[in-house]
Design a protein around this motif. Structure first.
Motif, mmCIF file in Angstrom:
data_model
loop_
_atom_site.group_PDB
_atom_site.id
_atom_site.type_symbol
_atom_site.label_atom_id
_atom_site.label_comp_id
_atom_site.label_asym_id
_atom_site.label_seq_id
_atom_site.Cartn_x
_atom_site.Cartn_y
_atom_site.Cartn_z
ATOM 1 N N LEU A 90 50.814 44.302 38.348
ATOM 2 C CA LEU A 90 49.901 44.801 37.385
ATOM 3 C C LEU A 90 49.758 43.366 36.111
ATOM 4 O O LEU A 90 48.814 43.133 35.832
ATOM 5 C CB LEU A 90 50.605 45.909 36.370
ATOM 6 N N TYR A 91 51.141 42.979 35.661
ATOM 7 C CA TYR A 91 50.949 41.993 34.777
ATOM 8 C C TYR A 91 50.509 40.600 35.477
ATOM 9 O O TYR A 91 49.765 39.769 34.643
ATOM 10 C CB TYR A 91 52.267 41.800 33.945
ATOM 11 N N VAL A 92 51.096 40.333 36.596
ATOM 12 C CA VAL A 92 50.435 39.103 37.307
ATOM 13 C C VAL A 92 48.990 39.140 37.233
ATOM 14 O O VAL A 92 48.315 38.144 36.768
ATOM 15 C CB VAL A 92 51.121 38.844 38.717
ATOM 16 N N VAL A 93 48.324 40.126 37.921
ATOM 17 C CA VAL A 93 46.875 40.263 37.948
ATOM 18 C C VAL A 93 46.284 40.338 36.808
ATOM 19 O O VAL A 93 45.338 39.447 36.613
ATOM 20 C CB VAL A 93 46.621 41.322 38.866
ATOM 21 N N ARG A 94 46.875 40.809 35.813
ATOM 22 C CA ARG A 94 45.847 40.819 34.434
ATOM 23 C C ARG A 94 46.239 39.553 33.794
ATOM 24 O O ARG A 94 45.117 39.079 33.202
ATOM 25 C CB ARG A 94 46.817 41.738 33.487
ATOM 26 N N GLY A 95 47.317 38.749 34.001
ATOM 27 C CA GLY A 95 47.178 37.308 33.451
ATOM 28 C C GLY A 95 46.387 36.503 34.161
ATOM 29 O O GLY A 95 45.864 35.614 33.414
ATOM 30 N N ILE A 96 45.989 36.621 35.496
ATOM 31 C CA ILE A 96 45.278 35.905 36.204
ATOM 32 C C ILE A 96 43.796 36.057 35.656
ATOM 33 O O ILE A 96 43.072 34.994 35.440
ATOM 34 C CB ILE A 96 45.322 36.118 37.710
ATOM 35 N N THR A 97 43.690 37.282 35.412
ATOM 36 C CA THR A 97 42.072 37.654 34.735
ATOM 37 C C THR A 97 42.010 36.929 33.638
ATOM 38 O O THR A 97 40.969 36.576 33.296
ATOM 39 C CB THR A 97 42.029 39.056 34.734
ATOM 40 N N TYR A 98 43.117 37.145 32.560
ATOM 41 C CA TYR A 98 42.794 36.601 31.217
ATOM 42 C C TYR A 98 42.693 34.944 31.391
ATOM 43 O O TYR A 98 42.024 34.397 30.670
ATOM 44 C CB TYR A 98 44.027 37.017 30.475
ATOM 45 N N PHE A 99 43.506 34.377 31.981
ATOM 46 C CA PHE A 99 43.354 32.891 32.384
ATOM 47 C C PHE A 99 42.035 32.432 32.824
ATOM 48 O O PHE A 99 41.464 31.553 32.108
ATOM 49 C CB PHE A 99 44.186 32.561 33.227
ATOM 50 N N TRP A 100 41.511 33.236 33.820
ATOM 51 C CA TRP A 100 39.967 32.960 34.278
ATOM 52 C C TRP A 100 39.121 33.189 33.270
ATOM 53 O O TRP A 100 38.196 32.385 33.113
ATOM 54 C CB TRP A 100 40.032 33.690 35.629
ATOM 55 N N ALA A 101 39.339 34.338 32.463
ATOM 56 C CA ALA A 101 38.214 34.624 31.567
ATOM 57 C C ALA A 101 37.992 33.890 30.640
ATOM 58 O O ALA A 101 37.092 33.428 29.982
ATOM 59 C CB ALA A 101 38.461 36.085 31.135
ATOM 60 N N GLY A 102 39.441 33.507 30.086
ATOM 61 C CA GLY A 102 39.279 32.222 29.135
ATOM 62 C C GLY A 102 38.785 32.779 27.616
ATOM 63 O O GLY A 102 38.290 32.190 26.801
ATOM 64 N N GLY A 103 38.933 34.124 27.363
ATOM 65 C CA GLY A 103 38.380 34.562 26.212
ATOM 66 C C GLY A 103 36.902 34.904 26.456
ATOM 67 O O GLY A 103 36.250 35.458 25.231
ATOM 68 N N GLN A 104 36.351 34.843 27.354
ATOM 69 C CA GLN A 104 34.872 34.932 27.527
ATOM 70 C C GLN A 104 34.605 36.505 27.944
ATOM 71 O O GLN A 104 35.706 36.965 28.737
ATOM 72 C CB GLN A 104 34.201 33.986 28.473
ATOM 73 N N GLN A 105 33.530 36.639 28.008
ATOM 74 C CA GLN A 105 32.906 37.994 28.680
ATOM 75 C C GLN A 105 31.614 37.963 29.215
ATOM 76 O O GLN A 105 30.693 37.027 28.942
ATOM 77 C CB GLN A 105 33.027 39.195 27.879
ATOM 78 N N ILE A 106 31.305 38.785 30.371
ATOM 79 C CA ILE A 106 30.137 38.465 31.018
ATOM 80 C C ILE A 106 29.267 39.795 30.498
ATOM 81 O O ILE A 106 29.913 40.999 30.329
ATOM 82 C CB ILE A 106 30.329 38.990 32.581
ATOM 83 N N ASN A 107 28.006 39.588 29.893
ATOM 84 C CA ASN A 107 27.181 40.339 29.621
ATOM 85 C C ASN A 107 26.225 41.094 30.395
ATOM 86 O O ASN A 107 25.789 40.437 31.480
ATOM 87 C CB ASN A 107 26.448 39.902 28.227
ATOM 88 N N ALA A 108 25.618 42.126 29.966
ATOM 89 C CA ALA A 108 24.678 42.754 30.964
ATOM 90 C C ALA A 108 23.396 41.879 31.354
ATOM 91 O O ALA A 108 22.888 41.893 32.451
ATOM 92 C CB ALA A 108 24.140 44.122 30.593
ATOM 93 N N ASP A 109 23.126 41.252 30.379
ATOM 94 C CA ASP A 109 21.870 40.474 30.521
ATOM 95 C C ASP A 109 22.009 39.214 31.419
ATOM 96 O O ASP A 109 21.146 38.257 31.796
ATOM 97 C CB ASP A 109 21.323 39.879 29.120
#
Length: 355
Positions: free
Chosen positions: A155-174
């Protein structure tokens, strides 16, 4: 040697049990209890809807029902996969993190490839989840580590991978293709596509568990892993398969999540694993393995989603939802233990009479 009596209503008893009739009372008793549990959920749903609708008739509006069904669709897909794992006497706490990673991965892929077909996006999401699910299964089976510990770690490993990949960014609907967003909102004969996918997952999984050998073997593993091994069941392969199904459905739910909400960040799906486990347990799938059905898990998902919507309509503090869910889990576990104790006592008494 007599095979251990099975606890599942959907499990075919071993020939030795059939010959002696020893498995019949237990199976029959649990069948009645599990059906009563599912009927109880339906009655609770009806009462909840009635009380909320009387307080605020808008609760039964078309948009309100649509929102409940869409919320239930994602939770039900996760609950079906979790039920498969719990039936084998395991648990998968990583589903929320896998949902988040799958949603972000598919969202990123759609950003860079706007023409990607929706069906392919669904398959990619399921494949991503399936890989992590299989890893969980391998660690649980061949690492001889309890599933609770393994999946809490992933749970924490996969969440950590996601946070590292996202780098604080988000994907918006547009930033997502319009066709993908339309998929999250379009309907077929008035039924949202997301709900239809959830129903398809539920029906296919339910039929496999009930009517095919692999389903009976999963129930046998949950009833008695040692007896399943002695019976020649490939416990290792089935364990990996069960976790693979849970992971794949979590990945699929991630794509559904992305299609419905459009905005995706690294925190997507955080905490949802608790609601998933609650839906499964409340729906009658015993945490001790070997009994229950995905139909009950789906009903549990519908009940929890409706509770959340009802509290909002009734203007009750949402923190009460957590207390209610916790109470339902405790009641469900208590009921399972009470039934198991009574059935065991009945079998023991019956065995002494036979002797």
């Amino acid at each position: 040697m007599t095979a251990a009596p099975t606890r599942a209503r959907d499990t075919a008893p071993a020939p030795a049990v059939e010959a002696t009739g020893g498995g019949t009372p237990r199976r029959f008793s649990l069948d009645l209890v599990l059906r009563a549990r599912e009927l109880g959920i339906v009655l609770a749903l009806a009462a909840l809807v009635a009380v909320t609708a009387i307080s605020n008739p808008r609760f039964l509006s078309g948009q309100s029902i649509r929102d409940i069904l869409l919320g239930t669709a994602i939770l039900a897909v996760l609950a079906v996969g979790q039920a498969v794992v719990v039936i084998t006497r395991n648990i998968d706490l990583s589903v929320g993190s896998v949902l988040g990673l799958s949603a972000f991965a598919v969202g990123t892929l759609l950003q860079n490839n706007p023409g990607l077909p929706v069906v392919l996006a669904l398959l990619i999401g399921a494949a991503i989840g399936g890989v992590f699910g299989a890893v969980n299964g391998v660690l649980v089976r061949y690492g001889n580590v309890p599933a609770l510990v393994v999946t809490l770690g992933t749970l924490y490993v996969v969440r950590g991978i996601t946070y590292f990949w996202a780098g604080g960014q988000q994907i918006n609907a547009d930033e997502l293709p319009q066709g993908f967003l339309d998929f999250g909102n379009d309907t077929l004969l008035g039924v949202p596509y997301l709900v239809l996918i959830a129903v398809l997952v539920l029906v296919v999984t339910g039929l496999v568990l009930r009517n095919y050998r692999v389903g009976r073997e999963l129930y046998a593993m949950g009833s008695s892993p040692q007896a399943a091994t002695l019976a020649g069941i490939s416990v290792g392969r089935r364990t990996i398969g069960a976790f693979g199904v849970s992971g794949a459905l979590a990945g699929l739910a991630g794509v559904l999540f992305a299609a419905r909400f459009g905005t995706i960040d690294a925190a997507a799906g955080t905490g949802i694993e608790l609601n998933v486990v609650a839906a499964v347990v409340v729906g009658g799938v015993a945490v001790f393995g070997g009994s229950g059905s995905v139909w009950g898990a789906a009903l549990g998902a519908l009940l929890l989603t409706t509770i959340g919507s009802s509290l909002a309509v009734l203007e009750i503090n949402q923190f009460w939802q957590q207390a209610i869910v916790g109470g339902l889990i405790l009641l469900a576990i208590g009921a399972d233990r009470l039934v198991a104790a009574r059935v065991a006592a009945s079998l023991k008494k019956r065995g002494s009479h036979v002797s």
